[in-house]
Motif scaffolding. Structure first.
Motif, PDB file in Angstrom:
ATOM      1  N   PRO A  94      -5.400  -7.492  15.518  1.00 35.15           N
ATOM      2  CA  PRO A  94      -4.746  -6.980  14.295  1.00 35.15           C
ATOM      3  C   PRO A  94      -4.351  -8.078  13.314  1.00 35.15           C
ATOM      4  O   PRO A  94      -4.233  -7.816  12.115  1.00 35.15           O
ATOM      5  CB  PRO A  94      -3.515  -6.255  14.846  1.00 35.15           C
ATOM      6  CG  PRO A  94      -3.292  -6.821  16.212  1.00 35.15           C
ATOM      7  CD  PRO A  94      -4.647  -7.170  16.745  1.00 35.15           C
ATOM      8  N   GLU A  95      -4.167  -9.298  13.805  1.00 28.63           N
ATOM      9  CA  GLU A  95      -3.804 -10.394  12.904  1.00 28.63           C
ATOM     10  C   GLU A  95      -4.966 -10.771  11.980  1.00 28.63           C
ATOM     11  O   GLU A  95      -4.760 -11.445  10.960  1.00 28.63           O
ATOM     12  CB  GLU A  95      -3.357 -11.621  13.712  1.00 28.63           C
ATOM     13  CG  GLU A  95      -4.458 -12.333  14.483  1.00 28.63           C
ATOM     14  CD  GLU A  95      -4.814 -11.649  15.808  1.00 28.63           C
ATOM     15  OE1 GLU A  95      -5.727 -12.147  16.495  1.00 28.63           O
ATOM     16  OE2 GLU A  95      -4.185 -10.624  16.130  1.00 28.63           O
ATOM     17  N   LYS A  96      -6.175 -10.329  12.294  1.00 26.86           N
ATOM     18  CA  LYS A  96      -7.344 -10.635  11.467  1.00 26.86           C
ATOM     19  C   LYS A  96      -7.685  -9.516  10.479  1.00 26.86           C
ATOM     20  O   LYS A  96      -8.675  -9.621   9.749  1.00 26.86           O
ATOM     21  CB  LYS A  96      -8.557 -10.924  12.353  1.00 26.86           C
ATOM     22  CG  LYS A  96      -8.434 -12.198  13.173  1.00 26.86           C
ATOM     23  CD  LYS A  96      -9.717 -12.476  13.952  1.00 26.86           C
ATOM     24  CE  LYS A  96      -9.603 -13.769  14.749  1.00 26.86           C
ATOM     25  NZ  LYS A  96     -10.835 -14.060  15.517  1.00 26.86           N
ATOM     26  N   PHE A 129     -11.465   9.567  -1.227  1.00 27.92           N
ATOM     27  CA  PHE A 129     -10.140   8.954  -1.302  1.00 27.92           C
ATOM     28  C   PHE A 129     -10.098   7.787  -0.316  1.00 27.92           C
ATOM     29  O   PHE A 129     -10.380   7.967   0.875  1.00 27.92           O
ATOM     30  CB  PHE A 129      -9.064   9.981  -0.965  1.00 27.92           C
ATOM     31  CG  PHE A 129      -9.111  11.208  -1.842  1.00 27.92           C
ATOM     32  CD1 PHE A 129      -8.347  11.293  -2.991  1.00 27.92           C
ATOM     33  CD2 PHE A 129      -9.946  12.285  -1.518  1.00 27.92           C
ATOM     34  CE1 PHE A 129      -8.386  12.422  -3.792  1.00 27.92           C
ATOM     35  CE2 PHE A 129     -10.000  13.413  -2.319  1.00 27.92           C
ATOM     36  CZ  PHE A 129      -9.227  13.491  -3.468  1.00 27.92           C
ATOM     37  N   PHE A 130      -9.735   6.601  -0.828  1.00 30.85           N
ATOM     38  CA  PHE A 130      -9.723   5.382  -0.027  1.00 30.85           C
ATOM     39  C   PHE A 130      -8.306   4.816   0.013  1.00 30.85           C
ATOM     40  O   PHE A 130      -7.567   4.874  -0.972  1.00 30.85           O
ATOM     41  CB  PHE A 130     -10.635   4.315  -0.634  1.00 30.85           C
ATOM     42  CG  PHE A 130     -12.066   4.735  -0.857  1.00 30.85           C
ATOM     43  CD1 PHE A 130     -13.075   4.290  -0.009  1.00 30.85           C
ATOM     44  CD2 PHE A 130     -12.413   5.554  -1.922  1.00 30.85           C
ATOM     45  CE1 PHE A 130     -14.388   4.648  -0.223  1.00 30.85           C
ATOM     46  CE2 PHE A 130     -13.731   5.920  -2.145  1.00 30.85           C
ATOM     47  CZ  PHE A 130     -14.723   5.470  -1.285  1.00 30.85           C
ATOM     48  N   VAL A 131      -7.964   4.210   1.147  1.00 31.35           N
ATOM     49  CA  VAL A 131      -6.710   3.467   1.278  1.00 31.35           C
ATOM     50  C   VAL A 131      -7.034   2.151   1.967  1.00 31.35           C
ATOM     51  O   VAL A 131      -7.707   2.137   3.003  1.00 31.35           O
ATOM     52  CB  VAL A 131      -5.657   4.240   2.093  1.00 31.35           C
ATOM     53  CG1 VAL A 131      -4.369   3.431   2.188  1.00 31.35           C
ATOM     54  CG2 VAL A 131      -5.380   5.598   1.470  1.00 31.35           C
ATOM     55  N   SER A 132      -6.559   1.048   1.387  1.00 32.25           N
ATOM     56  CA  SER A 132      -6.779  -0.255   2.011  1.00 32.25           C
ATOM     57  C   SER A 132      -5.668  -0.547   3.003  1.00 32.25           C
ATOM     58  O   SER A 132      -4.621   0.120   3.000  1.00 32.25           O
ATOM     59  CB  SER A 132      -6.840  -1.361   0.955  1.00 32.25           C
ATOM     60  OG  SER A 132      -5.540  -1.673   0.476  1.00 32.25           O
ATOM     61  N   ALA A 133      -5.877  -1.554   3.839  1.00 31.56           N
ATOM     62  CA  ALA A 133      -4.842  -1.949   4.801  1.00 31.56           C
ATOM     63  C   ALA A 133      -3.602  -2.478   4.102  1.00 31.56           C
ATOM     64  O   ALA A 133      -2.537  -2.554   4.705  1.00 31.56           O
ATOM     65  CB  ALA A 133      -5.405  -2.993   5.759  1.00 31.56           C
ATOM     66  N   ALA A 134      -3.739  -2.829   2.799  1.00 33.59           N
ATOM     67  CA  ALA A 134      -2.589  -3.254   1.990  1.00 33.59           C
ATOM     68  C   ALA A 134      -1.920  -2.074   1.305  1.00 33.59           C
ATOM     69  O   ALA A 134      -0.945  -2.257   0.576  1.00 33.59           O
ATOM     70  CB  ALA A 134      -3.031  -4.272   0.951  1.00 33.59           C
ATOM     71  N   VAL A 161       0.353  -1.906   9.165  1.00 36.54           N
ATOM     72  CA  VAL A 161      -0.321  -2.680  10.202  1.00 36.54           C
ATOM     73  C   VAL A 161       0.589  -2.742  11.411  1.00 36.54           C
ATOM     74  O   VAL A 161       1.791  -3.028  11.297  1.00 36.54           O
ATOM     75  CB  VAL A 161      -0.672  -4.096   9.700  1.00 36.54           C
ATOM     76  CG1 VAL A 161      -1.300  -4.923  10.821  1.00 36.54           C
ATOM     77  CG2 VAL A 161      -1.625  -4.014   8.517  1.00 36.54           C
ATOM     78  N   THR A 162       0.030  -2.462  12.601  1.00 33.70           N
ATOM     79  CA  THR A 162       0.804  -2.384  13.833  1.00 33.70           C
ATOM     80  C   THR A 162       0.271  -3.398  14.846  1.00 33.70           C
ATOM     81  O   THR A 162      -0.689  -4.128  14.579  1.00 33.70           O
ATOM     82  CB  THR A 162       0.728  -0.973  14.432  1.00 33.70           C
ATOM     83  OG1 THR A 162      -0.617  -0.739  14.887  1.00 33.70           O
ATOM     84  CG2 THR A 162       1.087   0.083  13.383  1.00 33.70           C
TER      85      THR A 162
END
Length: 802
Positions: A94-96, A129-134, A161-162
């Motif tokens: 997840p850190e990447k 519909f899109f959503v980024s990790a940000a 982010v988890t």
């Protein structure tokens, strides 16, 4: 291999193909409780057994199942207001996870999750519909031809982010979708997950890249029943203030207006703007333009870009005609003046009074688009120097523009369309009407396509004339090997330039295209496409070749996800240009030539990336050649801050073109030209709702004549030693925009813009770039500071409060 193993392998392959070719089905669950869109998915009502999982790679390695450490689980709930989507996107590292913060509709370097919804399940159009990790939103209307990201819906989302990956939660109101009135809904549905660091995309229902069409390969959403959708009425009032200052003086302008969006029913929407304000749209890239045609500009005004996919059918709609240049050109008006008169004010554009559009598609596949706009009567001011008086001359009458599109889709992937473009000007000015019939037919398996059109234009002017255009195309659209055969005929008087734009007419043409692509990565390439194209255009009256080329293009992505493109275009035949002489019936010879370019772009995931494209063209004429380069380094300092610089340089040695027409004939020149364009763009995102953007552009170009010619009737040039007028050109253009944007509520924005710009034209060439830059920066630059506030009001929210 034993007979048993052979049979087992056959059934395994057959079963795998059957599983992949079947459409997956997901059941939506009805809810009555409230859901907080916070990216946590901790409400009890999310506990449902219907889960979309087992994603399959779309690209680059099409058909490969997602690994267990990247498993993805999606659920769908609904009530009378909206559908709700939750996605658990597992990631063993997840850190990447990439999560660059950008402004809306800009993907950037981020992981993404998206949902594709087709409310009619007709394989024709998606609402995506899109959503980024940000947490940044993107949305578009998508057909097989294009993704229209100018369309913006009002919806809610959150991403977090988890420790196991990341989570997305979405609420998409029915007002943002279109679907049938059926009591039991059946929607086309797909989900896509993009893992940016690996440059991989996965979908829930497999999309087979051997098939050219993507939308018909969606899965199925069932379970939505007996919904009572709310009234779709949205009001967007705005207010803006402008302060402008230059050496001439300063002034302040206040504006206010209203945008209205009303859902006529579940399928069709009315959009209207009252007292439009386009003051904060992106600036146009002015250039030293020596072509025989007008310069074509991109559309930057939101009303004319949002959700206009229907109006693009047939290519009859160039929205910059609405509110563009007056129909009466300044040079023509100057020619009509007496010696004692001069123009003291000539508006370069015409104001739009109002505009309205209706668009949508019903459950039977009929798409309807209607657009109407009215521009105001516009005057030029003429000064009489003898009497010291002024008078007004109409350069654009009150004008009404209409677009009508009827697009009937059928069999999931085919359509027949009728398009009409009408321009009516008040008084004795020119009117125009253009109609088109289009068809786009695909086989059930989307392997072959037959398309074509017939268009007819009728112009009412001081001399009426009509024209037509017809084309027919046949293509193989699936598999590794694909091809296209095309033919068209355009008559001499075919004219769509009152509401559309066209440059070349009066010719017939044939085109053949063949391509090869890999569908899965090899030991060298992630993607590879090789394309060959042969084109021939012949002038209808003279039979001379207007255009003839053979083109080869190779596009590839390496295993490191670096992009490469090579193109070679040869014109092995002598051709003739029927427009450069600027006189009807005349033409000029264009020598044989060969052009090539090679472009590459380093992996966009890198903090520092670079793309570059050198190009070269050689003419079969002594000393005549062009060369140029485009280079752009980009650096992402962190997820909030990035800068990009682009340099575009072109040098044309012994270029030839029209320069003048006089009593002795048509004069051409041999000239040297240079073009330098510098672009600097920057972005700093305070968060996913608040962004500071920088756009700066400096453009310089010159044209230096050194020999003149007279155009002969046979299209060839002979030396002209008597012409001596100075037709050299030196052109400077500077633009600087610094803006702040804050989406403080759904659909509501505050924007502040500082704009600084200037333009210089001269007939004395200065070849020192630094002196040109200094000259434009020290000139009478115009400074504009503007503030605009737009507030989104949902009728249902207001109604509930009262």
């Amino acid at each position: 291999m034993s007979k048993f193993h052979s049979i087992a392998l056959f059934f395994l392959i057959f079963f795998s193909y059957t599983v992949y070719s079947q459409k997956k089905t997901l059941q939506a669950k009805s809810i009555t409780g409230n859901i907080t869109i916070d990216g946590k998915i901790n409400e009890e009502i999310w506990k449902t057994e219907s889960v979309a999982t087992d994603f399959i790679m779309f690209e680059p390695d099409n058909g490969r199942p997602i690994s267990n450490d990247k498993k993805t689980e999606v659920k769908v709930l609904y009530d009378n207001d909206a559908i709700y989507i939750s996605a658990l996107l597992y990631d063993n590292e997840p850190e990447k996870i990439q999560r660059e913060i950008t402004k809306r509709d800009v993907f950037g370097v981020s992981d993404h999750f998206s949902v594709y919804i087709n409310g009619f399940n007709d394989g024709q159009q998606d609402f995506r519909f899109f959503v980024s990790a940000a947490g940044v939103q993107m949305d578009c209307l998508a057909t097989e031809d294009l993704e229209d990201f100018t369309w913006d819906a009002i919806w809610d989302s959150e991403a977090t982010v988890t420790e196991f990956g990341w989570v997305v939660e979405m609420k998409i109101p029915y007002a943002a979708l279109r679907f049938s009135k059926a009591d039991k809904q059946t929607w086309g549905l797909n989900f896509m997950r993009e893992i940016k660091r690996d440059v991989q995309k996965y979908t829930w229902n497999r999309i087979d890249t051997k098939i050219g069409a993507v939308i018909p390969q969606a899965g199925i959403l069932q379970g939505i029943e007996s919904i009572q959708t709310p009234t779709r009425l949205f009001l967007i009032p705005y207010s803006s203030a402008y302060y402008q200052q230059s050496d001439i003086g300063s002034d302040m302008t206040l504006k206010a207006g209203l945008d209205i969006k009303y859902g006529i029913n579940d399928s069709f929407t009315l959009d209207a703007i009252l007292v439009p304000d386009f003051g904060q749209t992106k600036f146009d890239n002015a250039v030293l333009y020596l072509e025989p045609f007008e310069q074509q500009f991109a559309e930057n005004r939101p009303f004319f870009t949002e959700g206009t996919d229907l109006f693009s059918k047939g290519g009859l709609f160039y929205s910059r005609r609405i509110g563009g240049s007056p129909i009466l050109e300044q040079e023509i008006l100057e020619y009509q003046l007496s010696p004692n008169q001069e123009i003291s004010n000539f508006p370069s554009t015409v104001d739009v009074l109002n505009a309205v559009k209706i668009s949508g598609r019903n459950e039977k596949g009929l798409g309807i688009g209607f657009l109407n706009a009215v521009t105001e009567k516009t005057y030029a001011t003429i000064r009489d120097n003898n009497s010291n008086t002024t008078l007004k001359e109409v350069i654009q009458p009150l004008t009404n523009y209409n677009m009508l599109v009827l697009d009937q889709r059928f069999n999931q992937n085919s359509s027949v369309s009728f398009v009409n473009a009408n321009t009516t000007r008040n008084g004795g000015f020119r009117d125009a009407n253009v109609s088109a019939l289009l068809f786009d037919l695909n086989t059930k398996a989307n392997k072959y396509n037959l398309s074509g059109d017939f268009k007819y234009s009728a112009i009412n002017d001081f001399k009426d004339y009509n024209g037509f255009k017809a084309s027919l195309n046949f293509a193989k659209t699936s598999g590794r090997y694909r091809y296209l055969f095309s033919g068209k005929y355009i008559s001499e008087n075919y004219d769509i330039n009152d509401l559309g734009i066209i440059f070349y007419t009066n010719y017939h043409a044939a085109l053949a295209n063949g391509s090869y692509r890999i569908l899965n990565p090899t030991k060298i390439f992630n993607t590879l496409k090789i394309e060959q194209e042969l084109n021939l255009e012949i002038h209808n009256i003279t039979g001379k070749i207007q255009e003839g080329w053979y083109k080869t293009v190779v596009k590839a992505t390496s295993l490191n996800n670096d992009y490469f493109e090579l193109g070679i275009v040869t014109n092995p035949l002598e051709t003739f240009d029927f427009y450069e002489p600027r006189e009807y019936g005349r033409y000029v010879y264009i020598p044989k030539r060969i052009a090539s370019y090679f472009g590459f772009e380093l992996n966009r995931n890198n903090a520092l990336t670079f793309d570059m494209t050198p190009s070269f063209t050689k003419y079969d004429e002594k000393g005549r050649f062009n060369y140029g380069v485009y280079a752009s380094p980009k650096y992402r300092f962190n997820d909030k801050l990035s800068l990009a610089y682009a340099l575009e340089y072109t040098n044309m040695k012994n270029d030839r073109g029209w320069v003048d027409s006089n009593d002795s004939g048509i004069v051409f020149t041999e000239r040297n030209r240079e073009i330098v364009q510098n672009d600097l763009t920057g972005k700093y995102s305070l968060n996913n709702k608040m962004t500071i953007n920088l756009t700066a552009r400096y453009y310089w170009s010159y044209s230096k004549n050194h020999e003149f010619f007279t155009l002969q009737n046979n299209g060839y040039l002979t030396p002209n030693s008597t012409y001596s007028e100075n037709k050299d050109r030196n052109f400077n253009s500077w633009n600087f925009d610094l803006s702040y944007s804050w989406w403080f509520a759904p659909g509501s924005e505050i924007s502040i813009l500082y704009r600084n710009y200037g333009l210089e034209r001269a007939s004395v060439v200065e070849k020192d770039l630094s002196k040109n830059l200094k000259s434009i920066l020290n000139s009478d630059l115009t400074n504009v500071l503007s503030i605009s506030i737009r507030y989104f009001i949902d009728y249902n929210a207001v109604k509930n409060k009262f």
